[in-house]
Design a protein around this motif. Structure first.
Motif, PDB file in Angstrom:
ATOM      1  N   ASP A  11       0.834  -1.201   0.000  1.00  0.00           N
ATOM      2  CA  ASP A  11       0.000   0.000   0.000  1.00  0.00           C
ATOM      3  C   ASP A  11       0.868   1.251   0.000  1.00  0.00           C
ATOM      4  N   THR A  14       0.801   5.681   0.703  1.00  0.00           N
ATOM      5  CA  THR A  14       0.136   6.841   1.284  1.00  0.00           C
ATOM      6  C   THR A  14       0.741   8.079   0.641  1.00  0.00           C
ATOM      7  N   LEU A  48      -3.829  10.632   1.609  1.00  0.00           N
ATOM      8  CA  LEU A  48      -4.735   9.711   0.944  1.00  0.00           C
ATOM      9  C   LEU A  48      -4.003   8.393   0.793  1.00  0.00           C
ATOM     10  N   THR A  49      -4.637   7.295   1.182  1.00  0.00           N
ATOM     11  CA  THR A  49      -4.008   5.983   1.066  1.00  0.00           C
ATOM     12  C   THR A  49      -4.502   5.268  -0.184  1.00  0.00           C
ATOM     13  N   THR A  99      -6.046   2.618  -0.257  1.00  0.00           N
ATOM     14  CA  THR A  99      -7.374   2.050   0.006  1.00  0.00           C
ATOM     15  C   THR A  99      -8.465   3.112  -0.056  1.00  0.00           C
ATOM     16  N   ALA A 135      -8.589   5.866   2.018  1.00  0.00           N
ATOM     17  CA  ALA A 135      -8.775   6.560   3.296  1.00  0.00           C
ATOM     18  C   ALA A 135      -8.176   7.959   3.211  1.00  0.00           C
ATOM     19  N   LYS A 136      -8.989   8.949   3.579  1.00  0.00           N
ATOM     20  CA  LYS A 136      -8.559  10.344   3.521  1.00  0.00           C
ATOM     21  C   LYS A 136      -8.438  10.881   4.936  1.00  0.00           C
ATOM     22  N   SER A 137      -7.375  11.645   5.183  1.00  0.00           N
ATOM     23  CA  SER A 137      -7.247  12.249   6.506  1.00  0.00           C
ATOM     24  C   SER A 137      -6.562  13.598   6.387  1.00  0.00           C
ATOM     25  N   THR A 166     -10.377  14.187   7.654  1.00  0.00           N
ATOM     26  CA  THR A 166     -11.592  14.175   6.830  1.00  0.00           C
ATOM     27  C   THR A 166     -12.174  15.564   6.629  1.00  0.00           C
ATOM     28  N   TRP A 219     -11.032  17.492   3.476  1.00  0.00           N
ATOM     29  CA  TRP A 219     -11.442  17.010   2.153  1.00  0.00           C
ATOM     30  C   TRP A 219     -12.818  17.511   1.747  1.00  0.00           C
TER      31      TRP A 219
END
Length: 131
Positions: free
Chosen positions: A95, A97, A118-119, A121, A123-125, A127, A130
């Motif tokens: 994976d 990031t 953003l990964t 998969t 996943a956003k951080s 949140t 965004w």
């Protein structure tokens, strides 16, 4: 015969200066938040661009990379167009990031979103950055 006077008195000028000062003190914080959010948009676009390039790289080579020049970008870490964010990639197993880090005035102006990621998969951080 009365003589008409034209012009402003010192009191009128001072009242105008006070009103302009009050309006500026209200407007300036809103303005800086607006500018920070606009610059953050460029950081988000940079993260999405690098993520798309990572996916294309994976389709071509069956692996991800941490070297931005292998993705076709000019430097590693890559600097977005407005120069307020540096974008880089880290790998963890299979994976990746993608992280945009605020630099310069953007780091202090938008401290809640100083690091956006953003990964692979999706996943956003964080949140709230965004939205």
């Amino acid at each position: 015969m009365k003589q008409l006077q034209s012009g402003f008195t010192l009191i009128e000028v001072m009242i105008t200066v006070v009103i302009v000062g009050i309006l500026a003190s209200i407007a300036y914080p809103s303005y800086t938040q607006f500018v920070a959010k606009g610059a953050r948009g460029d950081g988000l676009a940079g993260v999405m661009r690098v993520a798309n390039l990572q996916e294309q790289f994976y389709l071509d080579r069956r692996s991800f990379t941490t070297d931005m020049t292998e993705l076709g970008l000019s430097v590693d870490p890559w600097v977005v167009e407005n120069t307020y964010y540096n974008v880089d990639t880290t790998l963890s197993g299979d994976d990746y990031t993608v992280t945009a880090t605020a630099v310069g005035v953007q780091a202090t102006r938008d401290s809640a979103c100083a690091t956006i990621s953003l990964t692979s998969t999706g996943a956003k951080s964080p949140t709230e950055c965004w939205k």
